[in-house]
Design a protein around this motif. Structure first.
Motif, short mmCIF file in Angstrom:
data_model
loop_
_atom_site.label_atom_id
_atom_site.label_comp_id
_atom_site.label_asym_id
_atom_site.label_seq_id
_atom_site.Cartn_x
_atom_site.Cartn_y
_atom_site.Cartn_z
N ASP A 119 0.84 -1.21 0.00
CA ASP A 119 0.00 0.00 0.00
C ASP A 119 0.87 1.26 0.00
N VAL A 120 1.96 1.23 0.78
CA VAL A 120 2.90 2.38 0.80
C VAL A 120 3.54 2.56 -0.58
N LEU A 121 3.93 1.45 -1.21
CA LEU A 121 4.49 1.52 -2.56
C LEU A 121 3.47 2.09 -3.55
N PHE A 122 2.21 1.74 -3.34
CA PHE A 122 1.12 2.25 -4.15
C PHE A 122 1.10 3.78 -4.13
N GLY A 123 1.25 4.34 -2.93
CA GLY A 123 1.26 5.79 -2.79
C GLY A 123 2.54 6.42 -3.33
N VAL A 124 3.69 5.82 -3.02
CA VAL A 124 4.99 6.38 -3.45
C VAL A 124 5.11 6.36 -4.98
N LEU A 125 4.69 5.27 -5.60
CA LEU A 125 4.81 5.15 -7.05
C LEU A 125 3.77 6.00 -7.79
N PHE B 98 3.49 9.12 -6.71
CA PHE B 98 4.17 10.41 -6.57
C PHE B 98 5.40 10.53 -7.48
N ILE B 99 6.17 9.45 -7.65
CA ILE B 99 7.43 9.51 -8.38
C ILE B 99 7.27 9.99 -9.83
N PRO B 100 6.30 9.45 -10.62
CA PRO B 100 6.18 9.94 -12.00
C PRO B 100 5.89 11.44 -12.08
N MET B 101 5.14 11.98 -11.11
CA MET B 101 4.87 13.41 -11.10
C MET B 101 6.15 14.20 -10.83
N VAL B 102 7.01 13.66 -9.96
CA VAL B 102 8.29 14.33 -9.69
C VAL B 102 9.16 14.34 -10.94
N LEU B 103 9.19 13.20 -11.65
CA LEU B 103 10.00 13.12 -12.87
C LEU B 103 9.48 14.08 -13.93
N ASN B 104 8.15 14.18 -14.05
CA ASN B 104 7.58 15.14 -15.01
C ASN B 104 7.86 16.57 -14.59
N MET C 14 -2.41 13.42 -4.36
CA MET C 14 -2.75 12.17 -5.04
C MET C 14 -2.17 10.96 -4.29
N SER C 15 -0.96 11.10 -3.78
CA SER C 15 -0.33 9.99 -3.05
C SER C 15 -1.11 9.64 -1.79
N ILE C 16 -1.55 10.67 -1.06
CA ILE C 16 -2.34 10.43 0.15
C ILE C 16 -3.68 9.76 -0.20
N MET C 17 -4.30 10.22 -1.29
CA MET C 17 -5.56 9.61 -1.73
C MET C 17 -5.36 8.15 -2.10
N MET C 18 -4.24 7.84 -2.79
CA MET C 18 -3.97 6.46 -3.20
C MET C 18 -3.69 5.57 -1.98
N LEU C 19 -3.01 6.11 -0.98
CA LEU C 19 -2.80 5.35 0.26
C LEU C 19 -4.13 4.98 0.90
N TRP C 20 -5.03 5.95 0.95
CA TRP C 20 -6.35 5.71 1.54
C TRP C 20 -7.14 4.70 0.71
N PHE C 21 -7.10 4.87 -0.62
CA PHE C 21 -7.81 3.96 -1.52
C PHE C 21 -7.24 2.55 -1.44
N GLY C 22 -5.89 2.47 -1.43
CA GLY C 22 -5.24 1.16 -1.43
C GLY C 22 -5.42 0.37 -0.16
N TYR D 166 -0.94 -5.22 -9.17
CA TYR D 166 -1.02 -4.76 -10.56
C TYR D 166 -0.52 -3.33 -10.68
N TYR D 167 -0.98 -2.45 -9.79
CA TYR D 167 -0.62 -1.04 -9.89
C TYR D 167 0.85 -0.82 -9.59
N VAL D 168 1.39 -1.49 -8.57
CA VAL D 168 2.80 -1.33 -8.22
C VAL D 168 3.69 -1.79 -9.39
#
Length: 253
Positions: A148-154, A156-162, A182-190, A200-202
């Motif tokens: 779930d943590v990886l779900f949130g971190v991953l 965030f990372i593409p947005m940082v790269l962009n 978005m990362s916080i929302m994904m943590l909650w969703f995941g 799948y998402y990770v």
């Protein structure tokens, strides 16, 4: 139609599991197959993004010049898109195509065995973080929480790269804020979705990060250079307003 799609997805996943002998690994391999199929579309999306970056100054100029004339503004925007061969929908197409698969996994996971695992790391890919925490076994729940943590971190990372490619400091700040939210929302969703969806998402996001570092940046640089060269070779359009002819004054007798 949806039932046919989920049944097909279940059949494919079960077929892969029959070959590799693990349900979690089957989800990972299915993700790889989907990402390979979508790679040409992702490259097209990258080119569209590069063209959009080149067009941005011209689009801002059009918006400012025709701020009081929405009809003319829309017309000029459409003309600018046509001149640069840019399709705004093209950049979103890969995301739209992945959404049915992402949500289809919720239905697929109901049809796999209850003990379908990921090499014992995740005892059941049908269970969520919330399910495992509710059992009170924090050791068994730890891998689920990690995913779930990886779900949130991953997320965030593409947005940082962009963000590195952004030129405007205000845009960078806005992107970073959006990435955190978005990362916080994904943590909650995941937290409450089946771990198969997290798996799948990770996997998909890891593929995206690697692709972005190794392939996407080169594709974007070339597309940006091509778009800039195309814009430089296009003749400059100048709006010419003719003066209205006024009658010459006549001398009075």
């Amino acid at each position: 139609m949806w039932e046919w799609f989920t049944n097909f997805l279940t059949m494919v996943l079960a077929g892969i599991q029959g070959i590799v002998g693990d349900w979690g690994l089957a989800v990972i391999i299915l993700t790889f197959i989907i990402r390979l199929i979508l790679t040409p579309l992702m490259n097209h999306s990258t080119k569209s993004t590069a063209r959009m970056q080149v067009m941005q100054p011209k689009l801002q100029e059009i918006q400012e010049r025709y701020a009081d004339d929405p009809t003319r503004q829309s017309e000029e925007m459409r003309k600018a898109y046509a001149d640069m061969h840019f399709n705004p929908i093209g950049g979103c197409l890969p995301i739209f195509l992945q959404m049915p698969i992402f949500f289809g996994l919720f239905s697929v996971i109901k049809q796999v065995p209850a003990d379908a695992s990921f090499f014992g790391i995740l005892p059941s890919i049908a269970k969520s973080c919330a399910d495992m925490v509710a059992l009170g076994d924090w050791v068994a729940a730890a891998p689920y929480i990690l995913f779930d943590v990886l779900f949130g971190v991953l997320t965030f990372i593409p947005m940082v790269l962009n963000n590195f490619a952004a030129q405007d400091s205000a845009q960078k700040s806005q992107t970073m804020t959006m990435g955190v939210v978005m990362s916080i929302m994904m943590l909650w969703f995941g937290w409450s979705v089946p771990s198969a969806v997290l798996l799948y998402y990770v996997t998909s996001s890891t593929w995206q990060v690697i692709q972005q570092k190794l392939i996407t940046s080169k594709v974007m640089e070339k597309a940006r250079a091509d778009a800039e060269a195309e814009a430089a070779n296009r003749p400059v359009e100048v709006d010419v307003v003719r003066r209205e002819k006024k009658p010459r004054p006549h001398k009075k007798d």
